[in-house]
Write a protein that holds these residues in place. Structure first.
Motif, mmCIF file in Angstrom:
data_model
loop_
_atom_site.group_PDB
_atom_site.id
_atom_site.type_symbol
_atom_site.label_atom_id
_atom_site.label_comp_id
_atom_site.label_asym_id
_atom_site.label_seq_id
_atom_site.Cartn_x
_atom_site.Cartn_y
_atom_site.Cartn_z
ATOM 1 N N UNK A 13 -4.656 9.334 11.563
ATOM 2 C CA UNK A 13 -4.049 8.136 12.147
ATOM 3 C C UNK A 13 -4.677 7.786 13.489
ATOM 4 N N UNK A 14 -5.087 8.804 14.238
ATOM 5 C CA UNK A 14 -5.592 8.555 15.591
ATOM 6 C C UNK A 14 -6.486 9.699 16.047
ATOM 7 N N UNK A 15 -7.533 9.360 16.781
ATOM 8 C CA UNK A 15 -8.385 10.361 17.432
ATOM 9 C C UNK A 15 -8.012 10.396 18.910
ATOM 10 N N UNK A 16 -7.622 11.555 19.402
ATOM 11 C CA UNK A 16 -7.244 11.682 20.810
ATOM 12 C C UNK A 16 -8.428 12.084 21.674
ATOM 13 N N UNK A 17 -9.306 12.917 21.140
ATOM 14 C CA UNK A 17 -10.440 13.426 21.911
ATOM 15 C C UNK A 17 -11.429 14.069 20.957
ATOM 16 N N UNK B 99 0.864 -1.178 0.000
ATOM 17 C CA UNK B 99 0.000 0.000 0.000
ATOM 18 C C UNK B 99 0.901 1.228 0.000
ATOM 19 N N UNK B 100 0.327 2.393 0.255
ATOM 20 C CA UNK B 100 1.104 3.624 0.181
ATOM 21 C C UNK B 100 2.281 3.628 1.142
ATOM 22 N N UNK B 101 2.136 2.955 2.273
ATOM 23 C CA UNK B 101 3.148 3.028 3.323
ATOM 24 C C UNK B 101 4.013 1.776 3.405
ATOM 25 N N UNK B 102 3.432 0.598 3.244
ATOM 26 C CA UNK B 102 4.126 -0.660 3.505
ATOM 27 C C UNK B 102 4.605 -1.339 2.221
ATOM 28 N N UNK B 103 5.800 -1.910 2.288
ATOM 29 C CA UNK B 103 6.349 -2.618 1.136
ATOM 30 C C UNK B 103 7.288 -3.740 1.594
ATOM 31 N N UNK C 242 9.061 6.222 5.590
ATOM 32 C CA UNK C 242 9.057 7.131 6.736
ATOM 33 C C UNK C 242 7.930 8.147 6.640
ATOM 34 N N UNK C 243 7.245 8.333 7.748
ATOM 35 C CA UNK C 243 6.131 9.281 7.790
ATOM 36 C C UNK C 243 6.319 10.274 8.926
ATOM 37 N N UNK C 244 5.577 11.354 8.839
ATOM 38 C CA UNK C 244 5.577 12.395 9.869
ATOM 39 C C UNK C 244 4.175 12.481 10.452
ATOM 40 N N UNK C 245 4.072 12.563 11.757
ATOM 41 C CA UNK C 245 2.775 12.711 12.412
ATOM 42 C C UNK C 245 2.613 14.142 12.904
ATOM 43 N N UNK C 246 1.496 14.749 12.538
ATOM 44 C CA UNK C 246 1.184 16.098 12.996
ATOM 45 C C UNK C 246 -0.123 16.062 13.782
ATOM 46 N N UNK D 234 -6.895 15.342 16.597
ATOM 47 C CA UNK D 234 -6.464 14.201 15.789
ATOM 48 C C UNK D 234 -4.962 14.217 15.555
ATOM 49 N N UNK D 235 -4.440 13.043 15.246
ATOM 50 C CA UNK D 235 -3.080 12.908 14.741
ATOM 51 C C UNK D 235 -3.190 12.493 13.281
ATOM 52 N N UNK D 236 -2.500 13.214 12.400
ATOM 53 C CA UNK D 236 -2.552 12.943 10.971
ATOM 54 C C UNK D 236 -1.170 12.560 10.467
ATOM 55 N N UNK D 237 -1.150 11.664 9.479
ATOM 56 C CA UNK D 237 0.122 11.186 8.927
ATOM 57 C C UNK D 237 0.395 11.804 7.571
ATOM 58 N N UNK D 238 1.691 12.100 7.335
ATOM 59 C CA UNK D 238 2.158 12.626 6.062
ATOM 60 C C UNK D 238 3.439 11.890 5.675
#
Length: 409
Positions: free
Chosen positions: A205-209, A114-118, A135-139, A191-195
């Motif tokens: 990527x994740x919901x915190x609250x 997929x876009x991330x895994x190989x 490699x990704x960045x989480x914001x 939220x945490x979003x991946x780039x």
């Protein structure tokens, strides 16, 4: 005359020098360096292809010569240690890296899941197989908005992936009717979003609250694990109350209710009147049976009447049992999460056809779950609630602060 010839020769010389310089410039111009998957593409002969139906790692390798007299079987066996060969899919991209001079001499291949895994299969020194991630960045950010159109449209206007709408709908499935939400209803979510490192957006990527204002009331939701032994977390509100029911309504997704809990029923096999301390759900043979609540498998086994069965203890008050299974998929002492598949529908024991008999205990007594007022997610102890309220305090403040700024009256 000689002067004119001299000028002509001089101009010709300059022109030739310019062409020579231009040619030199063209010759020294370097091709761009391309790097991906841990390889420098310029060092190899690279072929990019898309897998077709029926393609396997073996059929791909057959098109190349392998180094050091390796056999295709050696490579596929090594891949099996890291990757399930059955998971190779048509439509996915595959890159082969060969020797630049001998394009049939395979050095490595990459299968893109997929876009991330190989998956990398490196054959240069020995067979090295690795599952890797780009490699990704989480914001992290908090968004507050009022509904204008659908929830997904509102999210998109705030540059948030529309898929977050489905996640929020699942979180509030037991507390909010999303068919009745209205324009102007407010919500906020942290939220945490991946780039990717190049800035390409990969989504939430994740919901915190989060909170959703429904019928004039803010309903908060915070993911939290009461017990770290469990893999899954549940969502609780700002008072520590669970947002979903502790029990599913039934142990099957699709079923036909054929017999209810009753103190007197004519048994179809024993041909006599007796109590039926369970609820029968008919379904095709092999249908997945799910545990209706989180707990620990107290017992599995077989009896002449129950057939294959599983009993799950949920806490000091509640337990459930599932009878007549064709297959048991859990073991005694195993922890199970709500909705986890624990077996398959069958007709073992005293059964006239494929179904599951669902039995329910409260304080050691079998009761009718369809008539019982069941609790929300397992309530917190005083100690758990104290830790939870401390944990959510800064998260709740963050939601409230951005809301007050966004919805100034």
């Amino acid at each position: 005359m000689n002067y004119i010839i001299y000028i002509f020769l001089a101009l010709l010389s300059v022109s030739c020098n310019q062409k020579s310089e231009t040619n030199t410039t063209k010759k020294i111009k370097k091709e761009p360096i391309i790097k991906d998957f841990g390889f420098t593409f310029n060092d190899f002969s690279v072929v990019t292809d898309t897998l077709h139906a029926g393609d396997t790692f073996s059929t791909i390798l057959e098109n190349y010569s392998l180094p050091d007299s390796l056999k295709i079987h050696d490579v596929t066996e090594k891949i099996k240690d890291t990757f399930n060969l059955k998971n190779i899919r048509a439509g996915k991209a595959i890159f082969t890296f060969s020797d630049k001079k001998n394009k049939k001499a395979l050095k490595a291949l990459v299968y893109v899941q997929d876009k991330t895994n190989y998956l990398v299969v490196d054959l240069r020194d020995s067979i090295v197989v690795q599952l890797k991630q780009k490699p990704t960045i989480t914001k992290r950010r908090t968004v507050a908005a009022a509904l204008d159109g659908s929830l997904s449209e509102t999210l998109e206007r705030n540059k948030v992936s529309a898929t977050l709408a489905n996640q929020l709908a699942l979180i509030y499935a037991y507390t909010i009717d999303f068919f009745k939400i209205q324009k102007g209803d407010k919500f906020a979510v942290t939220i945490q979003e991946k780039y990717f490192q190049n800035g390409e957006y990969l989504g939430v990527d994740k919901i915190e609250a989060c909170y959703f204002e429904y019928k004039g009331k803010k309903i908060y939701a915070f993911p939290y694990k009461l017990d770290e032994k469990y893999k899954k977390f549940d969502y609780y509100d700002d008072e520590g109350k669970g947002l979903k029911n502790m029990f599913l309504k039934a142990p099957l997704d699709y079923f036909r209710l054929t017999s209810r809990f009753t103190r007197m029923r004519f048994h179809p096999v024993q041909l006599r009147w007796k109590a039926h301390n369970g609820t029968d759900y008919a379904a095709p043979h092999g249908t997945p049976i799910k545990t209706t609540a989180t707990g620990v498998v107290e017992k599995t086994g077989y009896t002449a009447g129950n057939g294959n069965f599983v009993k799950v203890k949920h806490n000091g008050m509640y337990a459930t049992q599932y009878l007549h299974m064709s297959r048991i998929l859990v073991k005694q002492g195993q922890r199970v999460s709500q909705g986890q598949i624990i077996g398959r529908v069958g007709s073992t024991g005293l059964a006239t056809g494929p179904h599951v008999c669902y039995r329910f205990w409260k304080n050691g007594v079998q009761v009718d779950p369809l008539r019982l007022k069941l609790p929300n997610t397992e309530p917190m102890s005083k100690k758990q609630k104290g830790a939870y309220l401390t944990y959510i305090k800064p998260l709740k403040k963050e939601l409230d602060d951005i809301s007050s700024k966004t919805f100034k009256e």
